[in-house]
Design a protein around this motif. Structure first.
Motif, short mmCIF file in Angstrom:
data_model
loop_
_atom_site.label_atom_id
_atom_site.label_comp_id
_atom_site.label_asym_id
_atom_site.label_seq_id
_atom_site.Cartn_x
_atom_site.Cartn_y
_atom_site.Cartn_z
N GLU A 67 0.85 -1.19 0.00
CA GLU A 67 0.00 0.00 0.00
C GLU A 67 0.89 1.24 0.00
OE1 GLU A 67 -3.12 2.08 3.00
OE2 GLU A 67 -3.40 -0.08 2.68
N VAL A 68 0.59 2.17 -0.90
CA VAL A 68 1.40 3.38 -1.05
C VAL A 68 0.71 4.58 -0.41
CG1 VAL A 68 2.41 4.97 -2.75
CG2 VAL A 68 2.39 2.52 -3.20
N GLU A 69 -0.60 4.65 -0.57
CA GLU A 69 -1.35 5.82 -0.10
C GLU A 69 -2.75 5.39 0.32
OE1 GLU A 69 -2.88 9.90 -2.21
OE2 GLU A 69 -0.99 9.05 -2.88
N HIS A 70 -3.29 6.07 1.34
CA HIS A 70 -4.62 5.76 1.85
C HIS A 70 -5.29 7.08 2.22
CE1 HIS A 70 -7.36 2.98 4.18
NE2 HIS A 70 -7.72 4.17 4.64
N THR A 71 -6.37 7.43 1.52
CA THR A 71 -7.08 8.68 1.83
C THR A 71 -8.55 8.39 2.06
OG1 THR A 71 -7.45 9.16 -0.52
CG2 THR A 71 -5.50 10.13 0.50
N ILE A 77 -13.21 5.82 0.38
CA ILE A 77 -11.82 5.60 0.78
C ILE A 77 -11.05 5.23 -0.48
CG2 ILE A 77 -10.27 4.09 2.08
CD1 ILE A 77 -12.60 3.81 4.11
N ALA A 78 -9.94 5.90 -0.71
CA ALA A 78 -9.10 5.63 -1.87
C ALA A 78 -7.79 5.03 -1.40
CB ALA A 78 -8.86 6.90 -2.66
N ILE A 79 -7.41 3.92 -1.99
CA ILE A 79 -6.16 3.25 -1.66
C ILE A 79 -5.35 3.15 -2.94
CG2 ILE A 79 -5.09 1.11 -0.85
CD1 ILE A 79 -7.72 0.58 0.71
N LYS A 80 -4.10 3.56 -2.86
CA LYS A 80 -3.17 3.39 -3.98
C LYS A 80 -2.16 2.35 -3.53
CE LYS A 80 0.01 5.86 -6.99
NZ LYS A 80 0.65 7.15 -7.28
N THR A 84 5.98 -4.28 -8.49
CA THR A 84 7.09 -3.83 -9.33
C THR A 84 6.63 -3.42 -10.72
OG1 THR A 84 7.54 -6.11 -9.95
CG2 THR A 84 8.84 -5.20 -8.14
N SER A 85 5.50 -3.98 -11.19
CA SER A 85 5.06 -3.65 -12.55
C SER A 85 3.67 -3.03 -12.64
CB SER A 85 5.08 -4.92 -13.41
OG SER A 85 4.20 -5.88 -12.88
N LEU A 86 2.95 -2.92 -11.52
CA LEU A 86 1.58 -2.41 -11.54
C LEU A 86 1.38 -1.27 -10.56
CD1 LEU A 86 -0.48 -5.74 -11.41
CD2 LEU A 86 -0.16 -4.29 -13.41
N THR A 87 0.50 -0.35 -10.94
CA THR A 87 -0.03 0.64 -10.01
C THR A 87 -1.51 0.31 -9.86
OG1 THR A 87 1.52 2.29 -10.79
CG2 THR A 87 -0.37 3.09 -9.55
N ILE A 88 -1.98 0.18 -8.64
CA ILE A 88 -3.34 -0.28 -8.38
C ILE A 88 -4.10 0.80 -7.62
CG2 ILE A 88 -4.73 -2.07 -7.27
CD1 ILE A 88 -2.09 -3.83 -7.55
N TYR A 89 -5.25 1.17 -8.17
CA TYR A 89 -6.12 2.16 -7.55
C TYR A 89 -7.37 1.45 -7.06
CZ TYR A 89 -3.08 5.32 -10.08
OH TYR A 89 -1.97 5.98 -10.55
N ILE A 90 -7.66 1.58 -5.77
CA ILE A 90 -8.81 0.92 -5.15
C ILE A 90 -9.69 1.99 -4.53
CG2 ILE A 90 -9.57 -0.74 -3.41
CD1 ILE A 90 -6.66 -1.94 -3.67
N ASP A 91 -10.96 1.95 -4.88
CA ASP A 91 -11.94 2.86 -4.28
C ASP A 91 -12.97 2.04 -3.54
OD1 ASP A 91 -10.90 5.32 -5.29
OD2 ASP A 91 -11.73 4.81 -7.24
N LEU A 92 -13.21 2.39 -2.29
CA LEU A 92 -14.24 1.76 -1.47
C LEU A 92 -15.28 2.82 -1.16
CD1 LEU A 92 -11.87 -0.14 0.96
CD2 LEU A 92 -12.96 -1.03 -1.09
N GLU A 93 -16.51 2.57 -1.57
CA GLU A 93 -17.57 3.55 -1.38
C GLU A 93 -18.64 2.98 -0.47
OE1 GLU A 93 -20.95 5.95 -3.94
OE2 GLU A 93 -19.44 4.80 -5.00
#
Length: 133
Positions: A67-71, A77-80, A84-93
């Protein structure tokens, strides 16, 4: 006659490709996780958002995703996260007090998407929520 059929199929393709809300439903092993034609996986689950956040964090750790970022903002709630090869954006509503929508967008570089990883993150989260980890 052939010309009319060609125009019809051209118009049909244009309508299908221009639709912003077109989606596909994947069944079977994915357990009903849906994804849009842009390969963003999503599913609404019957668990409070706090439990989903906890399960999501455990699922990411289990998969070796950092986990890189949590807002947190209002009902979202947004989690980044990253590999090594992916950037993952997760949104929890938060939909209601007892249901939460999960949206996962796993990207390679800017354009390429990894729907398999996005779907697996949701599946692992659901397994943890259901106590099947």
């Amino acid at each position: 006659m052939l010309r009319k059929a060609g125009i019809f199929y051209l118009m049909l393709c244009m309508v299908c490709l221009s639709s912003g809300c077109a989606s596909l439903l994947i069944t079977g092993a994915s357990g009903g996780v849906a994804y849009t034609y842009t390969n963003i996986a999503y599913k609404t689950v019957c668990y409070p958002v706090d439990k989903v956040v906890s399960a999501m964090n455990r699922a990411l750790k289990k998969m070796g995703i950092r986990e890189v970022e949590h807002t947190k903002e209002n009902n979202e709630i947004a989690i980044k996260a990253a590999t090594t090869s992916l950037t993952i954006y997760i949104d929890l509503e938060k939909i209601t007090a007892k249901s939460t929508k999960i949206v996962v967008d796993a990207r390679k570089k800017v354009v390429l998407k990894d729907k398999a990883t996005a779907m697996e993150i949701i599946e692992q989260t659901i397994r943890i929520l259901e106590g099947r980890s």
